[in-house]
Design a protein around this motif. Sequence first.
Motif, PDB file in Angstrom:
ATOM      1  N   ARG A 116      38.174 -75.353 -30.062  1.00 57.85           N
ATOM      2  CA  ARG A 116      37.460 -74.275 -30.017  1.00 57.85           C
ATOM      3  C   ARG A 116      36.090 -74.628 -30.245  1.00 57.85           C
ATOM      4  O   ARG A 116      35.600 -75.917 -30.396  1.00 57.85           O
ATOM      5  N   HIS A 141      43.920 -78.039 -35.811  1.00 57.74           N
ATOM      6  CA  HIS A 141      44.176 -76.886 -35.496  1.00 57.74           C
ATOM      7  C   HIS A 141      46.022 -77.084 -35.502  1.00 57.74           C
ATOM      8  O   HIS A 141      46.519 -76.250 -36.124  1.00 57.74           O
ATOM      9  N   ARG A 145      48.490 -75.047 -37.639  1.00 53.91           N
ATOM     10  CA  ARG A 145      49.423 -73.927 -37.215  1.00 53.91           C
ATOM     11  C   ARG A 145      50.932 -74.326 -37.251  1.00 53.91           C
ATOM     12  O   ARG A 145      51.366 -73.492 -37.770  1.00 53.91           O
ATOM     13  N   ARG A 387      37.219 -72.484 -24.818  1.00 48.74           N
ATOM     14  CA  ARG A 387      38.009 -73.822 -25.030  1.00 48.74           C
ATOM     15  C   ARG A 387      37.286 -74.875 -24.643  1.00 48.74           C
ATOM     16  O   ARG A 387      36.420 -74.745 -23.752  1.00 48.74           O
ATOM     17  N   CYS A 452      48.068 -65.971 -29.638  1.00 44.42           N
ATOM     18  CA  CYS A 452      48.329 -65.445 -31.036  1.00 44.42           C
ATOM     19  C   CYS A 452      49.389 -65.742 -31.978  1.00 44.42           C
ATOM     20  O   CYS A 452      50.701 -65.733 -31.358  1.00 44.42           O
TER      21      CYS A 452
END
Length: 514
Positions: A116, A141, A145, A387, A452
């Motif tokens: 990001r 990330h 996640r 990105r 999402c």
Amino acid sequence: MSNPEGIPISFLTLALSNAFQYAFVAWIAYYIAVSIYRIHFHPLAKLPGPKLAALTYWYEFYYDVYPYQFQYGFRIKQLHEQYGPIVRINPRHIHIHDHEYFDTIYASGANHRRDRCSWMHHSGSRTMAGSMLEAMDHDLHKSRRSAVSNFFSKRSVQALEPLVLSSVERLVQRLKDEETVNLNNAFAAMTMDIISAYCFGESMNSLEYPQYGKDWLEMLHGGIQMRPLGRQFPWLVNTLYDIPPNVMARFNADMARINTWTHQMLPKIVRILAGEDEKRDVQRTVFHEIRDGKMSAEEKLPMRLMGESHVILGAGTETTARTLAVTTYYLMKKHDVGEKLRDELKTVLSQPDSAVSLAQLEALPYLSAVINEGLRVAHGVASRQPRIATHEDLIYKQWTIPRGTPVMQSSHLLHMDPNVFPDPLDFQPQRWLDNPELKRNLFAFGRGTRNCLGMNLAISELYFAIALLWRRLDTEIYDTVEERDVLTTNDCFLGMTDLKSEGIKARIVGVVEK
Ligand code: HEM
């Protein structure tokens, strides 16, 4: 006159003023050198776009912060009309508007690492830094996640059906006793209760508040509106997040509420991490999931988890609530659409209070089309989503975008593109049935490894809430102006209406008898 060391004051003043002059000249020279570099020698120098945007971030500031506010997304649309599908929108960022190129920018898989952009997220606040949304690095990330992704999988959300259903039931029950309702606030209460019960094992009980989720929405909107300012002055906004609530309350009520929220969450997380809650028969939460997972001790620190909880609760409330309010508005506005939906709902809900499962609702083609169209026009997340391909150059037509460059598209632009969605401002569920391929161009939940996390939960909430509300209640539009209260006219990462809007309102005309 001289100072204690015997140096004449006039000499000191002269020396200081000379130092300032030299510093000023050096600063100007530096900016001239940087400007020449950005315009002529930067790897992005040959890409189309206004020279002023390539030169300075103040161009973006002008549209997003002052004198305009939250307008750069709309300015980018105009830039595409002028310069074509690829535009350099600031010294470092490339914006592409081309639905065929989504899968490249947001590619997933071992060969497509995507970071990001820390500038876009003004990352670094102590309280927010720990979240997966603030993990700029691809690997960090991924580990954050995957620690919670099971918790939000399709299967976990299926097990959550009773919680979603009972919250929708409670909302419909309460609405039966209301004359009018603010739909944004009402749906925000529902979504906040569901996500808080799921994540913390304790509902916020906002469905019992007199004004439903109004306070939550005001707090979240206050926070999200800081984002464009935070891009330009990250140190300022990040410091504001960290100020104790009692001090902050003197300056900004919304920020103070955010900080209070933060301080209230921390003890709950600490209790779970310490295993103290095991003594009671508690529901497993997202924090149990992380506590018992394989992450390093540092990744299990309470402050990090608090950042995660901020993002999950925030992301899980506003976006879904706005999508529900906007979808209901169009069902009330377009009687033919509303009638067609109710007829279809009767095929699985023979009586208004018949039992129904998510699988049954998801199998209804027109309801699914209504929900897709609601997601398209509500713009839950409207903004550009950068990105950074760290290990590959991206090729777009004749252009090479060097690795390390933030590249992005915006869902708002795509969802309002008349070439992809003809007559884009018109709410037409039928377009999804006429062209099933269209689903490829629905970008509401993002794409790739950072799409999402709460998509399955959001879908469950959307299906149950629309189906039950529409099957059981007769409503009509009340005190709502589409241009002010429905349309997305501000891009604050979340799509937002006129900032003076109170939300979409409805009158409860009656209860559907059969
Ligand atoms: C209609 C409702 C929703 C919409 C339109 C929506 C949209 C999005 C989008 C577009 C992103 C990607 C942002 C980016 O690329 O930077 C995102 C990320 C995220 N969403 Fe949602 N969302 C919705 C509901 C929810 C719900 C109910 C949750 C509850 C858990 C949730 C949690 C998250 C989280 C945690 C992320 C960050 C994911 C990551 O960084 O890997 N969202 N959402």
